[in-house]
Design a protein around this motif. Structure first.
Motif, PDB file in Angstrom:
ATOM      1  N   TYR A  66       0.837  -1.191   0.000  1.00  0.00           N
ATOM      2  CA  TYR A  66       0.000   0.000   0.000  1.00  0.00           C
ATOM      3  C   TYR A  66       0.875   1.244   0.000  1.00  0.00           C
ATOM      4  CZ  TYR A  66      -3.812  -3.055   1.492  1.00  0.00           C
ATOM      5  OH  TYR A  66      -4.753  -4.049   1.567  1.00  0.00           O
TER       6      TYR A  66
ATOM      7  N   PHE B 262      -4.238   0.750  -2.381  1.00  0.00           N
ATOM      8  CA  PHE B 262      -3.779  -0.618  -2.605  1.00  0.00           C
ATOM      9  C   PHE B 262      -2.945  -0.661  -3.888  1.00  0.00           C
ATOM     10  CE2 PHE B 262      -3.680  -5.070  -3.053  1.00  0.00           C
ATOM     11  CZ  PHE B 262      -4.202  -5.438  -4.288  1.00  0.00           C
TER      12      PHE B 262
ATOM     13  N   GLN C  89      -0.984  -7.275  -4.744  1.00  0.00           N
ATOM     14  CA  GLN C  89      -1.020  -8.410  -3.818  1.00  0.00           C
ATOM     15  C   GLN C  89      -0.328  -9.614  -4.435  1.00  0.00           C
ATOM     16  OE1 GLN C  89      -4.752 -10.393  -3.363  1.00  0.00           O
ATOM     17  NE2 GLN C  89      -3.922 -11.890  -1.924  1.00  0.00           N
TER      18      GLN C  89
ATOM     19  N   PHE D 216       3.359   0.795   3.012  1.00  0.00           N
ATOM     20  CA  PHE D 216       3.093  -0.279   3.961  1.00  0.00           C
ATOM     21  C   PHE D 216       3.033  -1.616   3.245  1.00  0.00           C
ATOM     22  CE2 PHE D 216       2.401   1.855   7.856  1.00  0.00           C
ATOM     23  CZ  PHE D 216       1.735   3.050   7.601  1.00  0.00           C
TER      24      PHE D 216
ATOM     25  N   SER E  38      -7.533 -16.011  -0.776  1.00  0.00           N
ATOM     26  CA  SER E  38      -8.839 -16.043  -1.433  1.00  0.00           C
ATOM     27  C   SER E  38      -9.724 -17.020  -0.703  1.00  0.00           C
ATOM     28  CB  SER E  38      -8.671 -16.482  -2.878  1.00  0.00           C
ATOM     29  OG  SER E  38      -8.209 -17.818  -2.916  1.00  0.00           O
TER      30      SER E  38
ATOM     31  N   TRP F  75     -11.651 -17.031   1.760  1.00  0.00           N
ATOM     32  CA  TRP F  75     -12.067 -16.785   3.128  1.00  0.00           C
ATOM     33  C   TRP F  75     -11.772 -15.327   3.435  1.00  0.00           C
ATOM     34  CZ3 TRP F  75     -15.806 -17.758   5.718  1.00  0.00           C
ATOM     35  CH2 TRP F  75     -15.846 -17.831   7.108  1.00  0.00           C
ATOM     36  N   TYR F  76     -11.532 -15.015   4.659  1.00  0.00           N
ATOM     37  CA  TYR F  76     -11.366 -13.602   4.938  1.00  0.00           C
ATOM     38  C   TYR F  76      -9.900 -13.213   4.970  1.00  0.00           C
ATOM     39  CZ  TYR F  76     -10.430 -14.868   9.820  1.00  0.00           C
ATOM     40  OH  TYR F  76      -9.919 -15.407  10.961  1.00  0.00           O
ATOM     41  N   ASN F  77      -9.654 -11.958   4.795  1.00  0.00           N
ATOM     42  CA  ASN F  77      -8.300 -11.441   4.682  1.00  0.00           C
ATOM     43  C   ASN F  77      -8.017 -10.389   5.722  1.00  0.00           C
ATOM     44  OD1 ASN F  77      -7.437 -12.940   2.453  1.00  0.00           O
ATOM     45  ND2 ASN F  77      -8.614 -11.642   1.098  1.00  0.00           N
ATOM     46  N   GLU F  78      -8.032 -10.778   6.978  1.00  0.00           N
ATOM     47  CA  GLU F  78      -7.592  -9.850   8.007  1.00  0.00           C
ATOM     48  C   GLU F  78      -6.101  -9.610   7.795  1.00  0.00           C
ATOM     49  OE1 GLU F  78      -7.734 -11.348  11.943  1.00  0.00           O
ATOM     50  OE2 GLU F  78      -7.667  -9.373  12.877  1.00  0.00           O
ATOM     51  N   GLN F  79      -5.752  -8.384   7.637  1.00  0.00           N
ATOM     52  CA  GLN F  79      -4.376  -8.064   7.288  1.00  0.00           C
ATOM     53  C   GLN F  79      -3.614  -7.524   8.491  1.00  0.00           C
ATOM     54  OE1 GLN F  79      -4.044  -5.720   3.736  1.00  0.00           O
ATOM     55  NE2 GLN F  79      -5.465  -7.014   2.618  1.00  0.00           N
TER      56      GLN F  79
ATOM     57  N   PHE G 148      -0.278  -5.345   9.402  1.00  0.00           N
ATOM     58  CA  PHE G 148       0.561  -4.361   8.741  1.00  0.00           C
ATOM     59  C   PHE G 148       1.933  -4.252   9.375  1.00  0.00           C
ATOM     60  CE2 PHE G 148      -1.970  -1.938   5.654  1.00  0.00           C
ATOM     61  CZ  PHE G 148      -3.193  -2.565   5.829  1.00  0.00           C
ATOM     62  N   GLY G 149       2.916  -4.028   8.507  1.00  0.00           N
ATOM     63  CA  GLY G 149       4.254  -3.714   8.972  1.00  0.00           C
ATOM     64  C   GLY G 149       4.337  -2.253   9.400  1.00  0.00           C
ATOM     65  N   PRO G 150       5.485  -1.856   9.922  1.00  0.00           N
ATOM     66  CA  PRO G 150       5.649  -0.486  10.429  1.00  0.00           C
ATOM     67  C   PRO G 150       5.752   0.566   9.336  1.00  0.00           C
ATOM     68  CG  PRO G 150       7.684  -1.701  10.627  1.00  0.00           C
ATOM     69  CD  PRO G 150       6.659  -2.678  10.182  1.00  0.00           C
TER      70      PRO G 150
ATOM     71  N   ARG H 207     -17.566  -9.292   3.496  1.00  0.00           N
ATOM     72  CA  ARG H 207     -16.373  -9.278   4.333  1.00  0.00           C
ATOM     73  C   ARG H 207     -15.927  -7.828   4.487  1.00  0.00           C
ATOM     74  NH1 ARG H 207     -15.053 -13.616   0.765  1.00  0.00           N
ATOM     75  NH2 ARG H 207     -13.566 -12.302  -0.337  1.00  0.00           N
TER      76      ARG H 207
ATOM     77  N   TYR I 259     -13.800  -4.996   7.142  1.00  0.00           N
ATOM     78  CA  TYR I 259     -12.771  -4.932   8.174  1.00  0.00           C
ATOM     79  C   TYR I 259     -12.660  -3.505   8.692  1.00  0.00           C
ATOM     80  CZ  TYR I 259     -11.616  -8.921   5.223  1.00  0.00           C
ATOM     81  OH  TYR I 259     -11.687 -10.064   4.465  1.00  0.00           O
TER      82      TYR I 259
ATOM     83  N   TYR J  93      -9.944  -0.959  10.825  1.00  0.00           N
ATOM     84  CA  TYR J  93      -8.571  -0.804  11.277  1.00  0.00           C
ATOM     85  C   TYR J  93      -8.431   0.537  11.983  1.00  0.00           C
ATOM     86  CZ  TYR J  93      -7.335  -4.629   8.139  1.00  0.00           C
ATOM     87  OH  TYR J  93      -7.250  -5.839   7.511  1.00  0.00           O
TER      88      TYR J  93
ATOM     89  N   SER K 295       1.545   2.456  12.194  1.00  0.00           N
ATOM     90  CA  SER K 295       0.972   1.534  11.241  1.00  0.00           C
ATOM     91  C   SER K 295      -0.503   1.282  11.547  1.00  0.00           C
ATOM     92  CB  SER K 295       1.758   0.217  11.282  1.00  0.00           C
ATOM     93  OG  SER K 295       1.325  -0.648  10.275  1.00  0.00           O
TER      94      SER K 295
ATOM     95  N   TYR L 229     -10.235 -10.103  -5.561  1.00  0.00           N
ATOM     96  CA  TYR L 229      -9.102 -10.150  -4.642  1.00  0.00           C
ATOM     97  C   TYR L 229      -8.600  -8.776  -4.235  1.00  0.00           C
ATOM     98  CZ  TYR L 229      -9.020 -14.878  -6.452  1.00  0.00           C
ATOM     99  OH  TYR L 229      -9.368 -16.130  -6.852  1.00  0.00           O
TER     100      TYR L 229
END
Lengths: 115, 111
Positions: A35, A45, A48, A90, A98, A100-104, A106-108, B31, B33, B35, B42, B97
């Motif tokens: 990102y 975005f 991916q 980020f 794919s 299912w769900y994509n709880e992400q 994140f890095g710093p 779905r 989310y 944050y 972050s 996606y």
């Protein structure tokens, strides 16, 4: 600490240059997302990867490219840099790419400044 | 094209008050989310909502999802200063996606 690492933390470079940003996902995560966050564009975005293969592309410029290696770390390459590329970049990872769900997670982030 | 809109963009509220942040999205997706991002930091996952009518609560925050209305809400109860941050919703582009974030809501809780 999300478990996602990014290097470097800060990067200052000049217009026209090329840089590489690196990301290591959480252990076990197969998907990596990139990102760009700037003040005027919000969180955009870029791209991916899932288990080494490109899965989705967002608003990624042709000057930018990415890849995910067999060990699942990923690199984002930015070339012919312009002042407008200055932003926070980020990386995020998730378990599933794919179905299912994509709880992400994140890095710093890497703060890129182009002078 | 999948679009995700949040409102308000900025929210300044007094401690102890209640408020709701809205997240509207333009395509079918079940779905969603939420944050949180602190200044200069972050993003941290708050809630994952996976079906119509899903409701999740954590402390003073409660999130819900109405897939038929393509709307999610993040309700803040009795706000405290520590909740000051930017809150983002995000949606999986169903079948694409792609993962699209909302514009973010910058919340400031005043003592």
């Amino acid at each position: 600490d999300s478990g996602v690492t990014q290097t470097p933390k800060h990067l200052i470079t000049a217009t026209g240059q090329r840089v590489t940003l690196r990301c290591s996902p959480r252990s076990g995560d197969l998907s990596v997302y990139w990102y760009q966050q700037s003040l005027d564009q919000g969180l955009q975005f870029l791209i991916q990867y899932y288990n080494g293969e490109e899965r989705a592309k967002g608003n990624i410029l042709e000057r930018f490219s990415a890849q995910q290696f067999p060990d699942l770390h990923s690199e984002l390459n930015l070339s012919s840099l312009e002042l407008g590329d200055s932003a926070l970049y980020f990386c995020a990872s998730s378990v599933e790419g794919s179905g299912w769900y994509n709880e992400q997670f994140f890095g710093p982030g890497t703060r890129l400044t182009v002078l | 094209e999948l679009k995700v809109e949040q409102n308000p963009l900025f929210l300044s509220m007094q401690e102890g008050k209640n408020y709701t942040i809205y997240c509207n999205y333009s395509t079918t997706s079940d779905r969603l989310y939420w944050y949180r991002q602190d200044p200069g930091k972050s993003l941290e996952s708050l809630f994952v909502l996976l079906s119509n009518g899903a409701v999740k609560q954590e402390g003073r925050l409660m999130a819900s999802l109405d897939t038929k209305a393509r709307l999610s809400t993040l309700h803040i109860t009795a706000a405290v200063h520590d909740l000051s941050a930017t809150y983002f919703c995000a949606v999986d582009g169903s079948g694409t996606y792609k993962y699209i974030f909302g514009t973010g809501t910058r919340l400031k809780v005043l003592a």
